[in-house]
Design a protein around this motif. Sequence first.
Motif, mmCIF file in Angstrom:
data_model
loop_
_atom_site.group_PDB
_atom_site.id
_atom_site.type_symbol
_atom_site.label_atom_id
_atom_site.label_comp_id
_atom_site.label_asym_id
_atom_site.label_seq_id
_atom_site.Cartn_x
_atom_site.Cartn_y
_atom_site.Cartn_z
ATOM 1 N N ARG A 25 0.831 -1.209 0.000
ATOM 2 C CA ARG A 25 0.000 0.000 0.000
ATOM 3 C C ARG A 25 0.863 1.254 0.000
ATOM 4 N N LEU A 26 1.954 1.246 0.755
ATOM 5 C CA LEU A 26 2.865 2.396 0.752
ATOM 6 C C LEU A 26 3.441 2.624 -0.642
ATOM 7 N N ILE A 27 3.765 1.545 -1.332
ATOM 8 C CA ILE A 27 4.305 1.654 -2.699
ATOM 9 C C ILE A 27 3.229 2.176 -3.639
ATOM 10 N N GLU A 28 2.025 1.638 -3.544
ATOM 11 C CA GLU A 28 0.925 2.067 -4.409
ATOM 12 C C GLU A 28 0.592 3.545 -4.194
ATOM 13 N N ASN A 29 0.692 4.016 -2.953
ATOM 14 C CA ASN A 29 0.388 5.419 -2.643
ATOM 15 C C ASN A 29 1.538 6.350 -2.966
ATOM 16 N N GLY A 30 2.690 5.803 -3.334
ATOM 17 C CA GLY A 30 3.847 6.617 -3.667
ATOM 18 C C GLY A 30 4.652 7.058 -2.460
ATOM 19 N N ASP A 31 4.350 6.506 -1.298
ATOM 20 C CA ASP A 31 5.089 6.868 -0.087
ATOM 21 C C ASP A 31 6.456 6.188 -0.023
#
Length: 72
Positions: A25-31
């Motif tokens: 999820r962090l990767i998908e959100n660009g975080d």
Amino acid sequence: MTAKYVLSPAELREQLGLSRNAIERLIENGDLKPPILLSPRRKAHLTSDVEAFLASRAALRDASDNPAHPCA
């Protein structure tokens, strides 16, 4: 002691204390930047990317009006 430049997915989960789904999820959100491909079936995260992610989270905490909930 030699410096380690990449983290396996398991090492990343251990270092961040997050599940595989939370990291995705962090990767998908660009975080968090996506991992690099070391071979067709092997990926790893650069330690510099992980350090930048942690620094950004620390900056959120430091700039927050409510340090108990810095990312809210």
